[in-house]
Design a protein around this motif. Structure first.
Motif: not given
Length: 97
Positions: A82-96
């Motif tokens: 729900d609240d990724p800490a940064d762009d890297y984490v955001r890409s993991l949870v959205t793209e993966q």
């Protein structure tokens, strides 16, 4: 079989490094269910290392996301999603996922 052997020792902590990586996708789903049942029944804490975000989200109640040996985020799974800490984490949870 390895999981059964490990559980016979009644460990307080189970360390698993990519335990499901060499299993075909259909078999893997069945093994996930079995693993979750055993984990719930035995009540053993588990540290699971995986590069598969789907697997991590399915099996873990708490995630630690690493990049180059640094912890980027450590939080309950739902919080990471729900609240990724940064762009890297955001890409993991959205793209993966």
């Amino acid at each position: 079989l390895g999981l059964c052997r490990a559980l016979m020792l009644e460990p307080r902590l189970l360390l698993l490094d990519e335990p499901f990586s060499a299993i075909d996708p259909i078999t893997r789903v069945g093994i996930y269910r079995t693993f979750q049942n055993v984990q719930n029944r035995e009540g053993v804490s588990t540290l699971l290392v995986t590069h598969d975000m789907r697997e991590a989200v399915r099996l873990a109640g708490y995630l630690v996301i690493l990049q180059d040996g640094r912890v980027l985020q450590a939080a309950p799974t739902r919080n990471v999603l729900d609240d990724p800490a940064d762009d890297y984490v955001r890409s993991l949870v959205t793209e993966q996922l």
